[in-house]
Design an enzyme around this catalytic site. Structure first.
Site, PDB file in Angstrom:
ATOM      1  N   PHE A  54       0.849  -1.193   0.000  1.00 19.49           N
ATOM      2  CA  PHE A  54       0.000   0.000   0.000  1.00 19.49           C
ATOM      3  C   PHE A  54       0.881   1.238   0.000  1.00 19.49           C
ATOM      4  O   PHE A  54       1.782   1.371   0.840  1.00 19.49           O
ATOM      5  CB  PHE A  54      -0.909   0.021   1.227  1.00 19.49           C
ATOM      6  CG  PHE A  54      -1.848   1.200   1.244  1.00 19.49           C
ATOM      7  CD1 PHE A  54      -3.040   1.163   0.541  1.00 19.49           C
ATOM      8  CD2 PHE A  54      -1.527   2.345   1.958  1.00 19.49           C
ATOM      9  CE1 PHE A  54      -3.899   2.251   0.544  1.00 19.49           C
ATOM     10  CE2 PHE A  54      -2.382   3.444   1.964  1.00 19.49           C
ATOM     11  CZ  PHE A  54      -3.572   3.394   1.259  1.00 19.49           C
ATOM     12  N   ASP A  76       9.320   3.374   0.817  1.00 24.11           N
ATOM     13  CA  ASP A  76       8.157   3.992   1.440  1.00 24.11           C
ATOM     14  C   ASP A  76       8.254   3.729   2.940  1.00 24.11           C
ATOM     15  O   ASP A  76       7.900   2.659   3.419  1.00 24.11           O
ATOM     16  CB  ASP A  76       6.881   3.377   0.846  1.00 24.11           C
ATOM     17  CG  ASP A  76       5.605   3.896   1.492  1.00 24.11           C
ATOM     18  OD1 ASP A  76       5.688   4.507   2.577  1.00 24.11           O
ATOM     19  OD2 ASP A  76       4.519   3.655   0.923  1.00 24.11           O
ATOM     20  N   LYS A  94       3.303  10.501   8.154  1.00 23.48           N
ATOM     21  CA  LYS A  94       2.693  10.038   9.403  1.00 23.48           C
ATOM     22  C   LYS A  94       3.294  10.651  10.662  1.00 23.48           C
ATOM     23  O   LYS A  94       2.894  11.710  11.093  1.00 23.48           O
ATOM     24  CB  LYS A  94       2.690   8.516   9.452  1.00 23.48           C
ATOM     25  CG  LYS A  94       1.638   7.887   8.513  1.00 23.48           C
ATOM     26  CD  LYS A  94       1.466   6.423   8.775  1.00 23.48           C
ATOM     27  CE  LYS A  94       0.436   5.786   7.850  1.00 23.48           C
ATOM     28  NZ  LYS A  94      -0.949   6.224   8.139  1.00 23.48           N
TER      29      LYS A  94
END
Length: 382
Positions: free
Chosen positions: A125, A209, A238
């Site tokens: 993802f 990522d 995040k």
């Protein structure tokens, strides 16, 4: 609200440390931290002070101008990633935006049009915007929006598949060091180091990522450090600003020369408010030894889960304070709901996996309460 989300689990009103309260006054132990976002928990004095000071002086100026917090954060990110003097930082507002920038970076590494392929992983993802979604290897969320961007190939996360896929036509290899949304799934042994070897050999970029794994979540600033490698670019978001929206793509070495003036941009990205918050968060992580805390507390949580000896728990995965609990049957939603009822916030990443990502400031008292509440949830879900 648009109908793209499930109904809210409850309405939260305030938070302090590792706890939040809903509008009815019920307290919850927050072991999800806004999906690995609230690195310092809720209402941390360092963030409150930094944001209060910055909001009273300068919030937004656009990228026609630089500001001291922006440049301070860029230098800090170059330092903690190891990108050094040759590194460069592009700021965005979300993880998906960082991955959009990464996609563009990959397209620029084309060797006169010879490199046209981007390799990503199945069941990975990377975000829901069109470029990030094109990199995402989850058929269910891709299907409604196809055709997506061309040139992306998804392979299984095996060394064999990697060796078969990479040649001189590959512009970039993109993956998460730990698959977060897949349920906190570690990559096979040797995969990351082999990916670095192969991309270097064939002139492809290695783009990591670390949106979920970065900023101390796994016990080091970035997960790639634990494998003794350095990528060509790393996407960060995040946990970087404790809840304020900001992201970054940090490039290393020759990859820093690819983006030229006009190639990419954002109105809000890197504004003084978000960068001031990020500087406060990263400074606190460093000064309070929260990298060590993440590593130690993560091991304690894994031990707690194993010590419960629940027939529902098949395995415990992940690193630091990014933890996946594999279940013996597809009842993750039931376990998560039982936990919420008991006063514990965790997440059903998929039907067989529970994801745990508490604030990096978590301590003994919170771990003891987690042990009690998670045991209640597992018992209720049987």
């Amino acid at each position: 609200m648009m109908g793209s989300y499930a109904p809210p689990l409850t309405m939260l009103e305030r938070g302090e440390g590792c706890y939040v309260w809903d509008v009815d006054g019920k307290r919850y132990l927050d072991f999800l931290a806004g999906i690995a976002v609230n690195s310092l928990g809720h209402g941390h004095p360092a963030i409150v002070a930094a944001v209060t000071k910055q909001v009273s002086t300068l919030v937004h100026v656009s990228n026609y101008f630089a500001t001291p917090p922006q440049l301070e954060l860029a230098e800090r990110l170059k330092r903690i990633t190891g990108a050094g003097d040759a590194g460069r930082v592009y700021f965005g507002n979300s993880g998906a935006e960082a991955m959009e920038a990464a996609f563009k970076l990959a397209r620029l590494n084309n060797d006169g049009g010879r490199r046209t392929r981007i390799i990503a992983l199945t069941n990975a993802f990377h975000g829901r915007t069109m470029g990030a979604l094109s990199l995402t290897g989850k058929a269910a969320i891709r299907a409604p929006f196809e055709p997506l961007l061309a040139g992306v190939e998804h392979i299984e996360a095996t060394v064999e598949a990697l060796e078969k896929a990479i040649d001189d036509t590959v512009a970039a290899v993109v993956f998460e060091p730990i698959k977060g949304e897949a349920g906190v799934v570690d990559l096979p042994e040797g995969f990351i180091t082999r990916a670095r070897e192969l991309t270097s050999e064939h002139g492809a970029l290695l783009i990591l990522d670390e949106i979920q794994t970065g900023v101390g979540r796994t016990g080091t600033w970035f997960a790639f450090e634990q494998f003794g490698i350095q990528p060509d670019a790393v996407a960060i978001a995040k946990g970087i600003a404790g809840g304020l929206p900001i992201s970054a793509l940090v490039t290393f070495g020759e990859a820093s020369k690819l983006f030229q003036r006009g190639h990419h941009g954002s109105t809000f990205a890197g504004n003084p408010l978000a960068t001031a918050a990020a500087n406060a968060v990263l400074s606190e992580i460093e000064s309070a030894s929260l990298l060590d805390n993440a590593k130690a507390r993560g091991e304690q949580i894994r031990d707690i889960v194993r010590s419960l000896n629940s027939p529902l728990v098949a395995e415990v995965r992940g690193r630091g304070l990014l933890i996946g609990i594999g279940l013996t049957s597809p009842i993750a939603a039931k376990v998560s709901a039982a936990a919420l009822e008991a006063g514990l916030i965790i997440n059903a990443a998929n039907e067989n996996s529970i994801r745990i990502a508490p604030p990096l400031v978590v301590g003994d008292d919170e771990l003891a309460e987690f042990a009690r509440l998670f045991a209640i949830a597992l018992e209720a879900a049987q």
